[in-house]
Scaffold this motif. Structure first.
Motif, PDB file in Angstrom:
ATOM      1  N   SER A   1      40.643  49.825  84.710  1.00  0.00           N
ATOM      2  CA  SER A   1      39.424  50.777  85.491  1.00  0.00           C
ATOM      3  C   SER A   1      39.940  51.944  86.225  1.00  0.00           C
ATOM      4  O   SER A   1      39.270  52.789  86.524  1.00  0.00           O
TER       5      SER A   1
ATOM      6  N   SER B   1      41.750  54.320  85.190  1.00  0.00           N
ATOM      7  CA  SER B   1      41.866  55.806  84.414  1.00  0.00           C
ATOM      8  C   SER B   1      40.327  56.145  84.210  1.00  0.00           C
ATOM      9  O   SER B   1      39.680  57.243  83.628  1.00  0.00           O
ATOM     10  N   SER B   2      39.386  55.205  84.330  1.00  0.00           N
ATOM     11  CA  SER B   2      37.748  55.359  83.886  1.00  0.00           C
ATOM     12  C   SER B   2      36.942  55.915  85.098  1.00  0.00           C
ATOM     13  O   SER B   2      35.649  55.749  84.964  1.00  0.00           O
ATOM     14  N   ARG B   3      37.702  55.905  86.351  1.00  0.00           N
ATOM     15  CA  ARG B   3      36.559  56.188  87.443  1.00  0.00           C
ATOM     16  C   ARG B   3      36.271  57.720  87.267  1.00  0.00           C
ATOM     17  O   ARG B   3      36.802  58.735  87.982  1.00  0.00           O
ATOM     18  N   THR B   4      35.153  57.862  86.546  1.00  0.00           N
ATOM     19  CA  THR B   4      34.629  59.438  86.614  1.00  0.00           C
ATOM     20  C   THR B   4      33.693  59.615  87.609  1.00  0.00           C
ATOM     21  O   THR B   4      33.307  60.696  87.630  1.00  0.00           O
TER      22      THR B   4
ATOM     23  N   ARG C   1      33.733  52.038  87.684  1.00  0.00           N
ATOM     24  CA  ARG C   1      33.840  53.411  87.173  1.00  0.00           C
ATOM     25  C   ARG C   1      33.876  54.476  88.396  1.00  0.00           C
ATOM     26  O   ARG C   1      33.979  55.708  88.281  1.00  0.00           O
TER      27      ARG C   1
END
Length: 196
Positions: free
Chosen positions: A124, A126-129, A181
């Motif tokens: 998770s 790298s997917s913390r947008t 995220r």
């Protein structure tokens, strides 16, 4: 002074009395009136004991795992030590004369979300947008004022997601996904320590 655990027959010798009564189970499984009746019976049993009469609950320890459980009898056992999930700074679950920091203990609250293990955490990162996230009830009583202000303050802000939602149905998964995220997650006061 040495503390020991005594059986029922030895109650007059005990220093403390732990009342093993699962208030939250009955709160969620019984009808409201049945629950109140059970609470009154439990209270009567405790207060009818010699130790209960002698100290009005001063040496008793009672667990209340949810802010709403056992609420109707707090005023009759306000001298007891309560094991609580929170101190209720906003929701008015407890009156100041019934619950306070000098005598009561706050236990860790068990959240009803899945634990994110090491693999989940690494996946998770790298997917913390999303910069800032909150999903929950946006209209509450006293604490709703705070939530309404947050909605107004962050309206149309880039990287901020604030949305209405509950834990029912797919809401729990939506909350978990949104949190994983996000870099930051808001936790404004709500009905319970989980605030969702």
């Amino acid at each position: 002074m040495r503390k020991e655990i005594y059986l029922q027959r030895d109650l007059p010798m005990a220093d403390l009395f732990y009342i093993q009564f699962f208030t939250t189970i009955s709160f969620f499984l019984l009808e409201k009136q049945q629950c109140k009746t059970l609470y009154r019976k439990a209270l009567k049993w405790v207060t009818d004991q010699p130790a209960g009469k002698r100290s009005k609950g001063r040496y008793h320890i009672l667990p209340a795992h949810h802010p709403w459980s056992f609420k109707t009898v707090h005023r009759y056992m306000k001298k007891a030590t309560w094991l609580l999930p929170d101190m209720d700074s906003i929701g008015n679950w407890y009156k100041p004369s019934e619950v306070w920091m000098e005598k009561d203990l706050i236990l860790p609250y068990v959240s009803n979300v899945e634990i994110c293990n090491a693999k989940c955490l690494s996946g998770s990162e790298s997917s913390r947008t999303t910069l800032l996230f909150f999903r929950g009830r946006l209209k509450r009583n006293a604490e709703g004022k705070i939530r309404a202000k947050l909605v107004a303050e962050f309206d149309s802000a880039e990287g901020v997601v604030i949305e209405e939602g509950t834990a029912r149905g797919s809401g729990k998964v939506a909350s978990q996904t949104g949190m994983r995220r996000s870099t930051f997650c808001l936790n404004p006061a709500g009905d319970t320590p989980s605030s969702t």
